[in-house]
Design a protein around this motif. Structure first.
Motif, mmCIF file in Angstrom:
data_model
loop_
_atom_site.group_PDB
_atom_site.id
_atom_site.type_symbol
_atom_site.label_atom_id
_atom_site.label_comp_id
_atom_site.label_asym_id
_atom_site.label_seq_id
_atom_site.Cartn_x
_atom_site.Cartn_y
_atom_site.Cartn_z
ATOM 1 N N GLU A 1 -6.479 9.407 3.488
ATOM 2 C CA GLU A 1 -6.374 7.932 2.998
ATOM 3 C C GLU A 1 -7.753 6.871 3.341
ATOM 4 O O GLU A 1 -7.899 6.350 3.928
ATOM 5 C CB GLU A 1 -5.582 6.957 1.953
ATOM 6 C CG GLU A 1 -5.394 6.421 0.818
ATOM 7 C CD GLU A 1 -3.919 6.078 0.290
ATOM 8 O OE1 GLU A 1 -3.833 6.766 -0.575
ATOM 9 O OE2 GLU A 1 -3.336 4.369 0.661
ATOM 10 N N GLU B 1 0.490 -1.236 0.053
ATOM 11 C CA GLU B 1 0.168 -0.062 0.345
ATOM 12 C C GLU B 1 0.978 1.432 0.181
ATOM 13 O O GLU B 1 0.414 2.048 -0.167
ATOM 14 C CB GLU B 1 -0.893 0.157 1.437
ATOM 15 C CG GLU B 1 -2.215 -0.490 1.091
ATOM 16 C CD GLU B 1 -2.996 -0.786 2.164
ATOM 17 O OE1 GLU B 1 -2.845 -0.094 3.227
ATOM 18 O OE2 GLU B 1 -3.620 -1.966 2.734
ATOM 19 N N GLU C 1 -10.567 4.507 4.774
ATOM 20 C CA GLU C 1 -10.652 3.516 4.887
ATOM 21 C C GLU C 1 -11.389 3.490 6.429
ATOM 22 O O GLU C 1 -11.621 1.753 6.382
ATOM 23 C CB GLU C 1 -9.289 3.104 4.532
ATOM 24 C CG GLU C 1 -8.765 2.364 3.494
ATOM 25 C CD GLU C 1 -7.249 2.827 2.989
ATOM 26 O OE1 GLU C 1 -6.863 2.222 4.545
ATOM 27 O OE2 GLU C 1 -6.649 2.604 1.521
#
Ligand SMILES: Nc1ncnc2c1ncn2[C@@H]1O[C@H](COP(=O)(O)OP(=O)(O)OP(=O)(O)O)[C@@H](O)[C@H]1O
Ligand SMILES: [Mg+2]
Length: 242
Positions: A183, A124, A187
């Motif tokens: 981000e 990631e 999530e």
């Protein structure tokens, strides 16, 4: 501030030996939010995070995480509940590789859910996946910060606490860290962010607590704080660009 705080701190008194640093701190972090704690040097920001994690033991007050009273829990136990801290100055192990550094974050932690694998987490992070076998010492400051975040994420925390993650980084790298925080929040990770860069803090956060001499002296939505030159000047001695 919310009917559904994930983390709730009430009347927190904490310090080192006979030195009292926190003088009764109250703060809430609603599930799914980004909350920032800002304030001048030495006011007790790191001590607040350490008290939540359990590496400093509070002498009074309560800390609740969901339905659980975590006030007296050790760092190992709070990690098991789903809290992770990215510490000040990153604390990357210089002699270990990127992969080995992340593996350390997988020790202990939660037992109730399937944690991601080390490789899944590294994948990631674009700037880590290219350097899996590099030693921590060989990484740039920005890469080390990403590694410290990756090490915290491998425990699959519900609450991620970051202590001055942009300190000492070049402006373009600061933006990368900001994007990563956004981000992660998108999530579903709830974030408690300590920052010395007030602009970064106000951009990232939904809600702001300003700490001074171990007490919350102001709190409010980030856009309101950002719009108040008076508050920024009085408590932080800064002005923030529009
Ligand atoms: N391990 C320690 N032992 C004794 N005193 C400490 C310790 N760590 C911090 N302090 C003191 O506690 C006070 C609050 O420190 P803390 O690190 O929480 O502040 P901070 O708001 O995070 O500051 P900074 O912006 O410099 O990171 C300071 O006066 C500091 O000197
Ligand atoms: Mg600090």
């Amino acid at each position: 501030m919310s009917s559904d705080p994930l983390l709730s701190v009430r009347g927190l008194v904490s310090g080192y030996g006979s030195t009292r640093v926190l003088q009764g701190v109250d703060l809430d972090v609603p599930k799914g939010s980004v909350v920032t704690l800002i304030g001048r040097n030495g006011v007790g920001k790191t001590t607040t995070l350490r008290s939540i994690l359990g590496s400093v033991t509070p002498s009074a007050g309560t800390i609740s995480f969901g339905e659980t009273d975590i006030t007296a829990l050790s760092p190992e136990k709070t990690a098991r509940e789903g809290i992770a801290l990215v510490p000040e100055e990153r604390r990357v192990f210089p002699g270990l590789t990127v992969t080995e550094n992340v593996e350390i974050g997988r020790i202990g932690g939660r037992k109730d859910i399937d944690k991601p694998t080390v490789d899944e987490i590294i994948d990631e992070f674009e700037n880590l996946s290219r350097h899996r076998t590099s030693k921590g010492a060989a990484l740039s400051g920005g890469e080390q910060q990403m590694l410290a975040i990756a090490r915290a994420l491998v425990s699959a925390p519900d609450l991620l606490m970051l202590d001055e993650p942009t300190e000492g980084l070049a402006p373009s790298i600061v933006k990368q860290v900001q994007r990563k925080i956004k981000e992660l929040n998108d999530e579903g990770v709830t974030i408690l962010l300590v920052e010395q860069n007030v602009q970064v803090a106000l951009d990232a956060a939904d809600y702001v607590y300003i700490l001074d001499k171990g007490q919350v002296v102001h709190e409010g939505p980030a856009d309101e704080v950002a719009a108040s030159d008076e508050i920024l000047d009085r408590y932080l001695g800064v002005s923030v660009a529009d």
